[in-house]
Enzyme design. Sequence first.
Site, PDB file in Angstrom:
ATOM      1  N   GLU A   1       0.813  -1.217   0.000  1.00  0.00           N
ATOM      2  CA  GLU A   1       0.000   0.000   0.000  1.00  0.00           C
ATOM      3  C   GLU A   1       0.848   1.270   0.000  1.00  0.00           C
ATOM      4  O   GLU A   1       2.058   1.218   0.248  1.00  0.00           O
ATOM      5  CB  GLU A   1      -0.890  -0.001   1.232  1.00  0.00           C
ATOM      6  CG  GLU A   1      -0.092  -0.013   2.531  1.00  0.00           C
ATOM      7  CD  GLU A   1      -0.957   0.233   3.754  1.00  0.00           C
ATOM      8  OE1 GLU A   1      -1.498   1.336   3.881  1.00  0.00           O
ATOM      9  OE2 GLU A   1      -1.052  -0.682   4.579  1.00  0.00           O
TER      10      GLU A   1
ATOM     11  N   LYS B   1      -4.379  -2.602  14.460  1.00  0.00           N
ATOM     12  CA  LYS B   1      -3.679  -1.504  15.132  1.00  0.00           C
ATOM     13  C   LYS B   1      -4.216  -1.319  16.543  1.00  0.00           C
ATOM     14  O   LYS B   1      -5.411  -1.206  16.754  1.00  0.00           O
ATOM     15  CB  LYS B   1      -3.809  -0.217  14.321  1.00  0.00           C
ATOM     16  CG  LYS B   1      -2.775  -0.206  13.205  1.00  0.00           C
ATOM     17  CD  LYS B   1      -2.912   1.000  12.361  1.00  0.00           C
ATOM     18  CE  LYS B   1      -4.276   0.986  11.763  1.00  0.00           C
ATOM     19  NZ  LYS B   1      -4.469   1.933  10.696  1.00  0.00           N
TER      20      LYS B   1
END
Length: 295
Positions: free
Chosen positions: A25, A157
């Site tokens: 990404e 995360k």
Amino acid sequence: MEHLIRMSEEVAAALAEERPVVALETTLVAHGFPAPTGIEVGLASEAAVRAAGGVPATIGILDGRIVVGLTAGELERFTPDARKLGSRDLAVCAVQGAVGATTVGGTLAAAAAVGIRFMGTGGLGGVHRGFPTPPDVSADLGACARIAAVVASSGVKSLLDVPATMELLETLGVPVLGYRVDTLPLFYAAAGGPPVSARVEDAGEVARVADAHWRLGGNAILVGRAPDESLDVAGPIEEIVAEAATRGIVGQAVTPYVLSALHERSGGETRRVNRDLIVANAGLAAEIAVAFAAL
Ligand code: PSU
Ligand code: MN
């Protein structure tokens, strides 16, 4: 819109020959690190993919095209001004000719369009703390529900509500595999996360599970690999997330804000750990892609 997608020659050739290709990404290049550190992280991730025998395909939008296999020079255009793109944002960004950095969800959407099924990242997005005020759930989860791919990560995360995200991943039918671990890595921290849905011991096992999962109509598989260096930053994360809320930082801006505040407050320690885990996950994604190609 004939040329909506532009593949590098190397990526196109690898896909045509069914060689292992790994999507990477650009959101973490543009928004995950202070410029220009993100570029180094992106290039090091590509090197890790190559070292494991894969072909890297870093994805982003430039000049009205979705580029699959950005050159090092093109990567430099992914500055903090770049748009942050979830899967819903790709078309708009391409039509409007803006520079667009793909998140995990955006990368998966573009990768699927050309037949790439493996990617590496830092941590998956998920349910933000404080849900449902606001009801902020990363579009990464929707993409995982819809797109058949293996995402190698260090879990979810940890600035998010990780247990809630795990519940939602189950609801969406996404297997969460612990790579040589029984609990989901917490991004910067190796231990303390919720139990994974299954533990796997090597890349070959992930490849066989992916093959079976996709034959059964399943979509994304999340693989959690623990960071080599574990950092406990639960305290500062809690502080910074609360601070972000007080300052009215919402939506797409939350993750970059928290990451950068953490990087500052830890004197660069979280930046180093974040960088290293991203590079390691890119390498793991390539090992899995290599094993899959050999099935
Ligand atoms: N992992 C990192 N740094 C990042 C991200 C992941 O180590 O910046 C990015 C990915 O692009 C992921 C995105 O898709 O954060 C999720 O953002 P949000 O929670 O706003 O959906
Ligand atoms: Mn969000």
